[in-house]
Scaffold this motif. Structure first.
Motif, PDB file in Angstrom:
ATOM      1  N   GLN A  54       9.878  -8.912  10.881  1.00 41.48           N
ATOM      2  CA  GLN A  54       8.495  -8.652  11.288  1.00 41.48           C
ATOM      3  C   GLN A  54       7.541  -8.612  10.091  1.00 41.48           C
ATOM      4  OE1 GLN A  54       9.093  -4.897  13.469  1.00 41.48           O
ATOM      5  NE2 GLN A  54       8.318  -5.920  15.290  1.00 41.48           N
ATOM      6  N   PRO A  55       6.373  -9.237  10.200  1.00 38.83           N
ATOM      7  CA  PRO A  55       5.347  -9.093   9.157  1.00 38.83           C
ATOM      8  C   PRO A  55       4.648  -7.747   9.319  1.00 38.83           C
ATOM      9  CG  PRO A  55       4.539 -10.543  10.893  1.00 38.83           C
ATOM     10  CD  PRO A  55       5.968 -10.201  11.251  1.00 38.83           C
ATOM     11  N   ASN A  56       5.326  -6.688   8.898  1.00 41.48           N
ATOM     12  CA  ASN A  56       4.840  -5.331   9.130  1.00 41.48           C
ATOM     13  C   ASN A  56       5.326  -4.413   8.016  1.00 41.48           C
ATOM     14  OD1 ASN A  56       3.542  -3.271  10.471  1.00 41.48           O
ATOM     15  ND2 ASN A  56       5.128  -2.959  12.008  1.00 41.48           N
ATOM     16  N   CYS A  57       4.531  -3.414   7.690  1.00 41.65           N
ATOM     17  CA  CYS A  57       4.958  -2.381   6.741  1.00 41.65           C
ATOM     18  C   CYS A  57       4.052  -1.176   6.896  1.00 41.65           C
ATOM     19  CB  CYS A  57       4.927  -2.893   5.300  1.00 41.65           C
ATOM     20  SG  CYS A  57       3.287  -3.162   4.582  1.00 41.65           S
ATOM     21  N   LEU A  58       4.397  -0.106   6.202  1.00 41.36           N
ATOM     22  CA  LEU A  58       3.538   1.071   6.213  1.00 41.36           C
ATOM     23  C   LEU A  58       2.141   0.637   5.786  1.00 41.36           C
ATOM     24  CD1 LEU A  58       3.596   4.282   6.381  1.00 41.36           C
ATOM     25  CD2 LEU A  58       3.532   4.166   3.892  1.00 41.36           C
ATOM     26  N   PRO A  59       1.101   0.983   6.554  1.00 38.68           N
ATOM     27  CA  PRO A  59      -0.258   0.538   6.219  1.00 38.68           C
ATOM     28  C   PRO A  59      -0.601   0.798   4.755  1.00 38.68           C
ATOM     29  CG  PRO A  59      -0.250   1.616   8.348  1.00 38.68           C
ATOM     30  CD  PRO A  59       1.123   1.794   7.783  1.00 38.68           C
ATOM     31  N   LEU A  60      -1.195  -0.199   4.126  1.00 41.18           N
ATOM     32  CA  LEU A  60      -1.468  -0.122   2.691  1.00 41.18           C
ATOM     33  C   LEU A  60      -2.553   0.895   2.349  1.00 41.18           C
ATOM     34  CD1 LEU A  60      -1.268  -3.925   1.832  1.00 41.18           C
ATOM     35  CD2 LEU A  60       0.503  -2.177   1.597  1.00 41.18           C
ATOM     36  N   ASP A  61      -3.320   1.334   3.338  1.00 35.54           N
ATOM     37  CA  ASP A  61      -4.359   2.328   3.046  1.00 35.54           C
ATOM     38  C   ASP A  61      -3.836   3.757   3.148  1.00 35.54           C
ATOM     39  OD1 ASP A  61      -3.990   2.360   5.758  1.00 35.54           O
ATOM     40  OD2 ASP A  61      -6.104   2.165   6.296  1.00 35.54           O
ATOM     41  N   ASN A  62      -2.538   3.911   3.433  1.00 35.17           N
ATOM     42  CA  ASN A  62      -1.929   5.247   3.434  1.00 35.17           C
ATOM     43  C   ASN A  62      -1.453   5.602   2.033  1.00 35.17           C
ATOM     44  OD1 ASN A  62      -0.278   4.963   6.698  1.00 35.17           O
ATOM     45  ND2 ASN A  62      -2.371   5.419   6.182  1.00 35.17           N
ATOM     46  N   ALA A  63      -2.096   6.565   1.381  1.00 30.73           N
ATOM     47  CA  ALA A  63      -1.654   6.995   0.049  1.00 30.73           C
ATOM     48  C   ALA A  63      -0.287   7.659   0.182  1.00 30.73           C
ATOM     49  CB  ALA A  63      -2.664   7.958  -0.558  1.00 30.73           C
ATOM     50  N   THR A  64       0.664   7.203  -0.618  1.00 30.28           N
ATOM     51  CA  THR A  64       2.013   7.738  -0.511  1.00 30.28           C
ATOM     52  C   THR A  64       2.207   8.942  -1.423  1.00 30.28           C
ATOM     53  OG1 THR A  64       2.911   6.372  -2.289  1.00 30.28           O
ATOM     54  CG2 THR A  64       2.845   5.393  -0.077  1.00 30.28           C
ATOM     55  N   LEU A  65       3.289   9.649  -1.179  1.00 26.34           N
ATOM     56  CA  LEU A  65       3.617  10.820  -1.998  1.00 26.34           C
ATOM     57  C   LEU A  65       3.788  10.461  -3.477  1.00 26.34           C
ATOM     58  CD1 LEU A  65       4.322  13.776  -2.277  1.00 26.34           C
ATOM     59  CD2 LEU A  65       6.660  13.215  -1.620  1.00 26.34           C
ATOM     60  N   PRO A  66       4.574   9.429  -3.814  1.00 24.93           N
ATOM     61  CA  PRO A  66       4.692   9.098  -5.243  1.00 24.93           C
ATOM     62  C   PRO A  66       3.366   8.702  -5.874  1.00 24.93           C
ATOM     63  CG  PRO A  66       5.751   7.422  -3.876  1.00 24.93           C
ATOM     64  CD  PRO A  66       5.463   8.588  -2.991  1.00 24.93           C
ATOM     65  N   GLN A  67       2.484   8.069  -5.116  1.00 26.55           N
ATOM     66  CA  GLN A  67       1.171   7.723  -5.660  1.00 26.55           C
ATOM     67  C   GLN A  67       0.383   8.984  -6.014  1.00 26.55           C
ATOM     68  OE1 GLN A  67      -0.183   5.238  -2.411  1.00 26.55           O
ATOM     69  NE2 GLN A  67       0.147   3.354  -3.572  1.00 26.55           N
ATOM     70  N   LYS A  68       0.456   9.983  -5.150  1.00 24.89           N
ATOM     71  CA  LYS A  68      -0.262  11.238  -5.415  1.00 24.89           C
ATOM     72  C   LYS A  68       0.371  11.988  -6.587  1.00 24.89           C
ATOM     73  CE  LYS A  68      -3.261  12.360  -3.422  1.00 24.89           C
ATOM     74  NZ  LYS A  68      -4.684  12.007  -3.614  1.00 24.89           N
ATOM     75  N   LEU A  69       1.689  11.918  -6.724  1.00 27.00           N
ATOM     76  CA  LEU A  69       2.353  12.615  -7.829  1.00 27.00           C
ATOM     77  C   LEU A  69       2.083  11.922  -9.166  1.00 27.00           C
ATOM     78  CD1 LEU A  69       5.759  13.519  -6.138  1.00 27.00           C
ATOM     79  CD2 LEU A  69       3.818  15.030  -6.579  1.00 27.00           C
ATOM     80  N   LYS A  70       1.949  10.613  -9.146  1.00 27.73           N
ATOM     81  CA  LYS A  70       1.625   9.882 -10.376  1.00 27.73           C
ATOM     82  C   LYS A  70       0.248  10.298 -10.905  1.00 27.73           C
ATOM     83  CE  LYS A  70       2.371   5.472 -10.885  1.00 27.73           C
ATOM     84  NZ  LYS A  70       3.217   5.428 -12.090  1.00 27.73           N
ATOM     85  N   GLU A  71      -0.645  10.670 -10.001  1.00 31.35           N
ATOM     86  CA  GLU A  71      -1.988  11.090 -10.415  1.00 31.35           C
ATOM     87  C   GLU A  71      -1.952  12.322 -11.303  1.00 31.35           C
ATOM     88  OE1 GLU A  71      -4.291  11.710  -6.916  1.00 31.35           O
ATOM     89  OE2 GLU A  71      -4.365   9.590  -6.348  1.00 31.35           O
ATOM     90  N   VAL A  72      -0.904  13.126 -11.154  1.00 31.03           N
ATOM     91  CA  VAL A  72      -0.805  14.354 -11.961  1.00 31.03           C
ATOM     92  C   VAL A  72       0.324  14.256 -12.988  1.00 31.03           C
ATOM     93  CG1 VAL A  72      -1.939  15.923 -10.354  1.00 31.03           C
ATOM     94  CG2 VAL A  72       0.490  15.416 -10.039  1.00 31.03           C
ATOM     95  N   GLY A  73       0.657  13.030 -13.377  1.00 31.42           N
ATOM     96  CA  GLY A  73       1.539  12.859 -14.522  1.00 31.42           C
ATOM     97  C   GLY A  73       3.020  12.718 -14.253  1.00 31.42           C
TER      98      GLY A  73
END
Length: 504
Positions: A54-73
């Motif tokens: 399927q051409p499907n995945c978690l919507p790209l506009d959903n900020a993921t947990l690792p993305q939020k953790l990278k913001e704080v180092g």
């Protein structure tokens, strides 16, 4: 910062399991759910799973947990099963917040060869190192052990004074049922072969978690780490799993399908050795771990999860009072469901389930509804537990249970408490008003690994680029043609000229 380690156990579930560890999060640590803090109805993934084709995945506009953790180092690493879609490169783990990724993209596959056939003629290799097929690791190592070795390497090479988030989504325990021979030694007395294999796989997983814990201690992470062990759904009795005495199985909305085991282990816990009986949902890991890491969640961001660290660590009451288990508008409708059965509030033909405090309501077709006791795992067949088999009564499309008093869902109270039923139906209706359309696209033949070097992997973007290149070529050709037409004698009109105005 606390170190976060999240581990997911795959007891036969649809989605990846997690075992996580939050290493060094500014004085706190924890374990994590892979991506976000939204109910399925808010991502469009409320029906079934993401299929490989399927051409499907978690919507790209959903900020993921690792993305939020990278913001704080935080350094962020994922080892194991992704299963959140990969049809284009932007969907891959390394584009969703992970610095490194070693594992599989699909929901299941061979534990040794890492090969998966989705259907006849749709087969391919499924082991990745970041964004490329990890052919160098195609050496027959059992995935549970291979993933543990990679985790040990990550810990050995990381500075323990620097924060790290490690998400380990072990393939086990999930079909196909495979395990190294030596783990069968203690289970020769188990007659049922699937149950015996399952037990062997779980022993190997236990050993893996032991080895990861030893690595945390050996490399200086343990004292400032939080280890979270979580699962995504109940077991599959036909593949060795057991949910007894709970009702139902994986893929259903009965407690046997949605209630899963988990634990948090950390020197940072204030109350150790306790059992939390409060309401906690997998979406709660996201805000809980971001808070532990002293990260930020934008005020305008709408989350379905809650920060439950004080509930887990100190025994406080959970801030959560309800859980929307799901609303699936596509699943097979209950033949006898209707708006009338839902008091004009809800169409009970639709598959849904909701929990509000002590009450749980199910509508539609909740799925396989048996209780499967331990004797079902003998070789004597289903006759040994025929008294537990339930045929959903004709006309039935709504159930109400007091889950606190009756976690086994044996006493349906829907006819006794119509007022409670109506309240929960209204809550369901309110949730449904916020639902986004279901994302469940048809199979795309371009996904065939044969067209991608024998590997399961992104296919859409490359095709899109080809189309774009062809389009640019066509536009250049058209532009060149127009230039030639502009050289026509003055006063002559071109067929392409607008409003009949002469060119030149």
């Amino acid at each position: 910062k606390v170190q976060l380690l999240s581990q997911r156990e795959n007891a036969g579930s649809h989605f990846p399991r997690c075992w996580g560890k939050m290493l060094n999060p500014k004085g706190k640590g924890g374990k994590v759910y892979l991506v976000h803090s939204l109910y399925q109805i808010h991502t469009g993934l409320q029906h079934s799973i993401i299929r490989p084709t399927q051409p499907n995945c978690l919507p790209l506009d959903n900020a993921t947990l690792p993305q939020k953790l990278k913001e704080v180092g935080y350094s962020t690493h994922m080892v194991g099963k992704w299963h959140l879609g990969f049809y284009k490169k932007e969907c891959m783990p390394t584009k969703r917040g992970f610095d490194t990724f070693f594992g599989s993209l699909l929901g299941s596959g061979d534990y040794y060869t890492h090969y998966k056939c989705d259907s006849p003629g749709m087969c391919g290799y499924d082991l990745y190192e970041n964004d490329n097929a990890a052919w160098d690791h195609d050496n027959g190592i059992y995935s549970t052990q291979m993933y543990t070795q990679r985790v040990q390497q990550i810990l050995a090479s990381h500075n323990p004074t620097k924060p790290i988030f490690l998400y380990i989504a072990y393939q086990a325990v999930h079909s196909p049922l495979q395990a190294p021979g030596r783990y069968f030694e203690h289970y020769r007395s188990i007659i049922n072969i699937n149950r015996r294999r399952y037990a062997a796989m779980l022993s190997c997983l236990d050993e893996a978690i032991h080895n990861v814990t030893l690595a945390l201690k050996a490399y200086g992470f343990y004292n400032n780490s939080i280890i979270i062990y979580s699962s995504d759904n109940g077991g599959q009795p036909t593949a060795g799993g057991s949910n007894w005495p709970l009702r139902g199985s994986k893929g259903t909305y009965w407690e046997g399908g949605i209630r899963a085991v988990g634990f948090v282990h950390s020197p940072l816990l204030k109350n150790k050795g306790t059992v939390c009986k409060e309401l906690v949902h997998i979406t709660d890991w996201y805000p809980t771990l971001i808070s532990l890491a002293e990260g930020q969640i934008d005020e305008h961001t709408q989350l379905d999860g809650y920060d439950v660290w004080e509930t887990i660590s100190e025994g406080f009451r959970s801030p959560r009072v309800d859980i929307l288990h799901n609303i699936d508008p596509i699943y097979t409708k209950a033949k006898n469901g209707s708006w009338a059965a839902g008091y004009g509030i809800w169409n009970t033909a639709i598959q849904s389930a909701i929990r509000v405090q002590h009450w749980k309501l199910l509508t539609g077709n909740p799925g396989y509804s048996d209780w499967v006791p331990p004797q079902a795992f003998s070789n004597l067949g289903p006759n040994r537990w025929h008294n537990e088999r339930i045929t959903l009564s004709t006309g039935k499309s709504i159930w109400l249970f007091n889950i606190t008093a009756d976690p086994y869902e044996r006493v349906d109270l829907s006819s006794r408490y119509p007022g409670i039923v109506k309240k929960l139906l209204k809550r369901l209706s309110q949730f449904n008003k916020t639902a986004v359309p279901v994302r469940y696209p048809p199979k795309d033949p371009r996904s065939n690994p044969r067209l991608n070097g024998g590997v399961w992997g992104p296919w859409y973007k490359e095709e899109h680029k080809k189309k774009k290149a062809s389009k640019n070529k066509a536009e250049k050709k058209k532009k060149k043609s127009k230039t030639k037409k502009k050289k026509q004698p003055k006063g002559r009109s071109s067929p392409d000229s607008h409003s009949g105005l002469p060119l030149g």
